[in-house]
Design an enzyme around this catalytic site. Structure first.
Site, PDB file in Angstrom:
ATOM      1  N   GLU A   1      -1.213  14.976 -29.901  1.00 12.22           N
ATOM      2  CA  GLU A   1      -2.450  14.175 -29.837  1.00 12.22           C
ATOM      3  C   GLU A   1      -3.036  14.190 -31.237  1.00 12.22           C
ATOM      4  O   GLU A   1      -3.537  15.220 -31.688  1.00 12.22           O
ATOM      5  CB  GLU A   1      -3.434  14.786 -28.825  1.00 12.22           C
ATOM      6  CG  GLU A   1      -2.946  14.760 -27.391  1.00 12.22           C
ATOM      7  CD  GLU A   1      -2.877  13.369 -26.789  1.00 12.22           C
ATOM      8  OE1 GLU A   1      -3.277  12.383 -27.459  1.00 12.22           O
ATOM      9  OE2 GLU A   1      -2.404  13.258 -25.645  1.00 12.22           O
ATOM     10  N   GLU A  13      -9.473   7.737 -41.682  1.00 12.06           N
ATOM     11  CA  GLU A  13     -10.194   8.403 -40.600  1.00 12.06           C
ATOM     12  C   GLU A  13     -11.225   9.336 -41.230  1.00 12.06           C
ATOM     13  O   GLU A  13     -10.860  10.362 -41.805  1.00 12.06           O
ATOM     14  CB  GLU A  13      -9.214   9.217 -39.740  1.00 12.06           C
ATOM     15  CG  GLU A  13      -9.913   9.887 -38.575  1.00 12.06           C
ATOM     16  CD  GLU A  13      -9.064  10.936 -37.856  1.00 12.06           C
ATOM     17  OE1 GLU A  13      -8.225  11.585 -38.491  1.00 12.06           O
ATOM     18  OE2 GLU A  13      -9.287  11.102 -36.652  1.00 12.06           O
TER      19      GLU A  13
END
Ligand code: NAD
Length: 475
Positions: free
Chosen positions: A245, A376
């Site tokens: 993830e 990000e």
């Protein structure tokens, strides 16, 4: 009684373990070191994995109902210590009380809900002459590696399904936020058979040793895409199963038919929850030209009502960035945006005083190739981006190597649904955001990850599929 605020030790084979070396844990709101934790050697990792391997045969042979009961009891023990866990989580992670409530209460809820899940034998065919069935078997020892943004909840997302499925586990929290996980290990010593649930503590090297270790059958990892890539390479040595993830750069698309004032609050929280240290935070906010100015003004107004500070103080909504490297990374993005002449609608000024604080920062329509758009941030820096054509915004939303989640805000849910189907992400939320549940699968597309967590799909990732076919013989 376990004291959550002193003596942090690892849990190996059901026993406490210290280490020859140790390191400090800092409170990000004050920058003060307040705890000392063991730095495991590779020999200690070997011990933990050996213990988990020894525990595996008996644990996996238990009826699933018993393993489910044990996992529900992990939830009970978190609940019984919830108040202390919340305080400790705020001290090590920085998040405010509301965020700590969400994470600790969520951890209890997840343990109990995953404890109700199972993967019964699936009979594909059962005729007079032939039967085909698919069984799910545990893998062995799972290595869990977690990040610092939701340290306990993301550990529970791995521990609960791994144990229910019949595996044993060695978990390594982030060196920035190891305390809640170490204490969960300590609390579980009296609860679980020795070796079933081990907690080791150390830096990135410990993670590397785990991913290369031949005694581990699967790595369940949450963290950055960069680390995910090196884990995948390292795990190839014995073809470990992987759930990764990873990072995200989530777009949200606001259509022209929304009501700006009503939506501003939701958009702010979608972007800034957990001080934007959230893999699925809205990180690129595309707003239709018709409502751009009105909505931008409402967002800035609402953002100014959010109180940032030391999470342990009453009235604080958002805490600091969790650690210094991340804090420097976020400031580098803000400094770059200023140097390129981008227009700030809010924030962007370094506050005085201690703590890794980054004020909520909103940037007005930067170019698509600006680092504040393409990278990000993992901190409260939100670019607002204008669009006029739906085709164009879909292309821009998809132009990222990330593909974690996206959100669409529109009164026309049918149109939103059409757009959702064209977005290259693992989840799309329509007129709501951050909807997570133990029964909803979650995972990333593209370089946001491999595999799923939660739901039966997530549970299945902790198993091998075994097909048994039988030709029935005449009696
Ligand atoms: P990170 O990748 O730096 O570290 C995560 C964990 O991996 C830590 O425990 C660390 O010690 C360990 N680690 C570091 N290098 C390693 C290596 N080479 N081999 C094995 N283990 C190693 O991530 P972080 O900075 O702690 O967390 C932030 C990142 O996590 C962000 O990119 C964020 O988007 C992502 N994240 C993703 C999700 C999701 O569900 N997709 C959820 C939360 C956070």
């Amino acid at each position: 009684m376990v004291d959550l605020f002193s003596r942090y030790e690892m849990t190996i084979d059901g026993r406490p373990a210290t280490a020859a070396h140790s390191f400090e844990v800092f409170n990000p709101a004050t920058e003060e070191a307040f705890a000392q934790v063991p730095d495991a050697s590779s020999a200690q990792l070997d011990e933990a994995i050996a213990a988990a391997r020894r525990a595996f045969p008996a644990w996996s042979a238990l009826p699933i109902e018993q393993r489910q009961k044990y996992v529900a009891m992990i939830g009970d023990v978190i609940e019984a210590n919830a108040e202390d866990f919340k305080r400790l989580l705020t001290m090590e992670q920085g998040k405010a009380r509301s965020g700590a409530d969400w994470e600790i209460d969520g951890s209890v809820y997840w343990c109990r809900a995953i404890a109700e899940q199972s993967l019964p034998v699936h009979v594909l065919e059962d005729g007079p002459d032939h039967r085909v069935e698919v069984h799910r078997e545990p893998l062995g020892v799972v290595g869990g590696i977690t990040p610092w943004n939701f340290p306990l909840l993301l550990a529970v997302w791995k521990i609960a399904p791994a144990l229910v499925a019949g595996n044993t586990i060695v978990i390594k929290p982030s060196p920035f936020t190891p305390l809640c996980t170490l204490k969960l290990g300590e609390l579980c010593r009296a609860l679980l058979p020795p070796g079933v649930f081990n907690v080791v503590c150390g830096g990135d090297d410990l993670g590397k040793w785990m991913t290369a270790h031949p005694g581990i059958a699967k790595i369940a990892f949450t963290g950055s895409t960069e680390t995910g890539r090196s884990i995948m390479a390292s795990a190839a040595s014995n073809l470990k199963r992987l759930t990764l993830e990873l990072g995200g750069n989530d777009p949200a698309i606001v259509m022209p038919d929304i009501e700006p004032k009503a939506l501003a609050r939701e958009l702010c929280w979608a972007a800034f929850q957990n001080s934007a240290q959230f893999c699925v935070a809205t990180k690129r906010l595309y707003i239709h030209d018709d409502v751009y100015d009105a909505l931008a003004a409402e967002i800035v107004d609402y953002a100014q009502t959010i109180k940032m500070g030391d999470g342990s103080q009453q009235g604080t909504d958002l805490g600091p960035i969790q650690n210094r490297p991340q804090y420097e990374k976020v400031w580098a993005l803000i400094d770059e945006a200023r140097a390129s002449g981008l227009r700030f609608l809010l924030g962007g000024e370094r506050p005085e005083g201690p703590g890794y604080f980054v004020p909520l920062t909103i940037i007005d329509n930067p170019p698509d190739d600006a680092p504040v758009v393409t990278e990000e941030a993992f901190g409260p820096v939100l670019p607002l981006l204008r669009f006029t054509e739906v085709e164009d915004v879909i292309r821009r939303a998809n132009s990222s190597h990330y593909g974690l989640a996206a959100t669409i805000w529109s009164r026309d849910t049918e149109r939103a649904h059409e757009i959702a189907r064209r977005l290259e992400t693992g989840t799309v939320w329509i007129n709501e955001t951050h909807v997570f549940s133990p029964t909803i699968p979650f995972g990333g597309h593209k370089q946001s990850g491999i595999g799923l967590e939660n739901a039966l799909e997530g549970l299945a990732e902790y198993t091998n599929s075994k097909t048994i076919t039988v030709r029935k013989l005449p009696t």
